[in-house]
Write a protein that holds these residues in place. Structure first.
Motif, PDB file in Angstrom:
ATOM      1  N   PRO A  41       2.991  -3.978  -1.169  1.00 52.31           N
ATOM      2  CA  PRO A  41       2.225  -4.676  -2.209  1.00 52.31           C
ATOM      3  C   PRO A  41       0.722  -4.561  -1.978  1.00 52.31           C
ATOM      4  O   PRO A  41       0.260  -4.459  -0.837  1.00 52.31           O
ATOM      5  N   SER A  42      -0.041  -4.612  -3.054  1.00 47.18           N
ATOM      6  CA  SER A  42      -1.488  -4.433  -2.953  1.00 47.18           C
ATOM      7  C   SER A  42      -2.175  -5.574  -2.214  1.00 47.18           C
ATOM      8  O   SER A  42      -3.336  -5.448  -1.816  1.00 47.18           O
ATOM      9  N   THR A 208       8.552  -1.169  10.760  1.00 41.65           N
ATOM     10  CA  THR A 208       7.724  -2.260  10.219  1.00 41.65           C
ATOM     11  C   THR A 208       7.668  -2.200   8.697  1.00 41.65           C
ATOM     12  O   THR A 208       7.795  -3.230   8.017  1.00 41.65           O
ATOM     13  N   ILE A 209       7.466  -1.007   8.159  1.00 37.79           N
ATOM     14  CA  ILE A 209       7.406  -0.847   6.698  1.00 37.79           C
ATOM     15  C   ILE A 209       8.709  -1.325   6.065  1.00 37.79           C
ATOM     16  O   ILE A 209       8.700  -2.081   5.081  1.00 37.79           O
ATOM     17  N   LEU A 216       9.065  -9.582   2.691  1.00 39.51           N
ATOM     18  CA  LEU A 216       7.857 -10.226   2.169  1.00 39.51           C
ATOM     19  C   LEU A 216       8.167 -11.284   1.111  1.00 39.51           C
ATOM     20  O   LEU A 216       7.438 -12.274   0.987  1.00 39.51           O
ATOM     21  N   LYS A 217       9.245 -11.084   0.359  1.00 35.15           N
ATOM     22  CA  LYS A 217       9.605 -12.064  -0.670  1.00 35.15           C
ATOM     23  C   LYS A 217       9.893 -13.434  -0.069  1.00 35.15           C
ATOM     24  O   LYS A 217       9.785 -14.468  -0.755  1.00 35.15           O
ATOM     25  N   LEU A 224       4.418 -19.830   0.706  1.00 33.64           N
ATOM     26  CA  LEU A 224       3.234 -19.158   1.234  1.00 33.64           C
ATOM     27  C   LEU A 224       2.739 -18.109   0.250  1.00 33.64           C
ATOM     28  O   LEU A 224       3.525 -17.522  -0.499  1.00 33.64           O
ATOM     29  N   THR A 225       1.435 -17.852   0.291  1.00 37.95           N
ATOM     30  CA  THR A 225       0.832 -16.851  -0.582  1.00 37.95           C
ATOM     31  C   THR A 225       0.292 -15.704   0.255  1.00 37.95           C
ATOM     32  O   THR A 225      -0.488 -15.925   1.188  1.00 37.95           O
ATOM     33  N   LEU A 226       0.718 -14.488  -0.057  1.00 37.78           N
ATOM     34  CA  LEU A 226       0.200 -13.295   0.610  1.00 37.78           C
ATOM     35  C   LEU A 226      -1.113 -12.907  -0.060  1.00 37.78           C
ATOM     36  O   LEU A 226      -1.159 -12.706  -1.274  1.00 37.78           O
ATOM     37  N   VAL A 227      -2.185 -12.817   0.732  1.00 38.51           N
ATOM     38  CA  VAL A 227      -3.511 -12.567   0.166  1.00 38.51           C
ATOM     39  C   VAL A 227      -4.198 -11.411   0.886  1.00 38.51           C
ATOM     40  O   VAL A 227      -3.855 -11.062   2.019  1.00 38.51           O
ATOM     41  N   LYS A 228      -5.180 -10.841   0.215  1.00 35.31           N
ATOM     42  CA  LYS A 228      -6.047  -9.867   0.867  1.00 35.31           C
ATOM     43  C   LYS A 228      -6.893 -10.587   1.917  1.00 35.31           C
ATOM     44  O   LYS A 228      -7.232 -11.756   1.772  1.00 35.31           O
TER      45      LYS A 228
END
Length: 252
Positions: A41-42, A208-209, A216-217, A224-228
């Motif tokens: 994900p970006s 890892t990938i 990640l879901k 939780l929020t995945l952020v840059k």
């Protein structure tokens, strides 16, 4: 009326932001398999080694995909391991040191931040960390301390010069077995919930990938929020300001 005022006060002061997770994949640039990071994900941040065969190409593609790009800057380690192109050492004078940083930054497009590759020796040195932060401040980039030694001075020098900075809290994949990855993933979930944010570093290993693609879901499921990575900087600054304000109110 008092009840309404109390409820309004609770709504104002209660934290509404979900705990945040920043995951940095570094060591990117040498292997064709590193391109697998583009499938993530970006919101995943990608940190690319300077002057590498695939570094520029991957950084351009990743930026087009919406990933935040960092420079994974090689620094001298205690074990004497070779840093590779663009490496910083304690034998360099200030001019050589800063020219090496500028060249490394110029080799990777769209860089927003920097984290250290190795550096267990160099990050302990005040003068060299001052030089580093002076360069990063001039380039308007943030710094993430990979924390490869407990004696690191990088964060202290970043704060001294006003360079936005974070510190790695978890290495996800020192061991790439499924059991070890799961253990570290559960640690990051717990730490994020306890601390409000967590900075994680991982690597472009196939194991890892695959693990991240499958798991990640679970972050969203855990609230939780995945952020840059740069999105954690305002939160950190706000926390510092809150602590300062709080300490002033307790001065006697």
């Amino acid at each position: 009326m008092r009840l309404l005022l109390l409820l309004a006060f609770i709504l104002i002061v209660s934290p509404t932001k979900a705990a945040q997770v920043a995951i940095i994949i570094d060591d990117i640039g040498y292997r064709q398999t590193d391109t697998a990071v583009l499938s993530l994900p970006s919101s995943i941040t990608l940190s690319v080694l300077p002057h590498t065969p695939l570094g520029k190409e991957i950084a351009l593609l990743a930026n087009d995909n919406g990933h935040e790009i960092m420079l994974h800057l090689p620094m001298q380690a205690l074990n004497g391991k070779k840093q590779g192109p663009g490496g910083l050492t304690n034998k360099m004078n200030e001019q050589e040191f800063k020219q090496t940083i500028d060249s490394a930054l110029g080799s990777i497009p769209n860089v927003r931040g920097v984290n250290n590759h190795m550096g267990s020796l160099l990050t302990q040195m005040n003068e060299q960390m001052i030089w580093l932060m002076e360069s990063l401040k001039q380039q308007d980039t943030y710094f993430v301390d990979s924390a490869t030694t407990r004696y690191t001075k990088a964060g202290e020098m970043a704060n001294k010069l006003g360079v936005p900075q974070l510190k790695r809290q978890i290495f996800l994949d020192n061991d790439v077995s499924e059991t070890a990855l799961e253990y570290q993933f559960q640690r990051l979930i717990k730490l994020a919930n306890n601390e409000g944010q967590v900075v994680v570093i991982a690597h472009p290993y196939p194991e890892t990938i695959r693990f991240l693609q499958s798991n990640l879901k679970r972050l969203e499921q855990q609230g939780l929020t995945l952020v840059k990575t740069s999105q954690l900087l305002p939160y950190q600054l706000a926390q510092k300001e809150s602590k300062v304000t709080g300490s002033k109110t307790h001065v006697r």
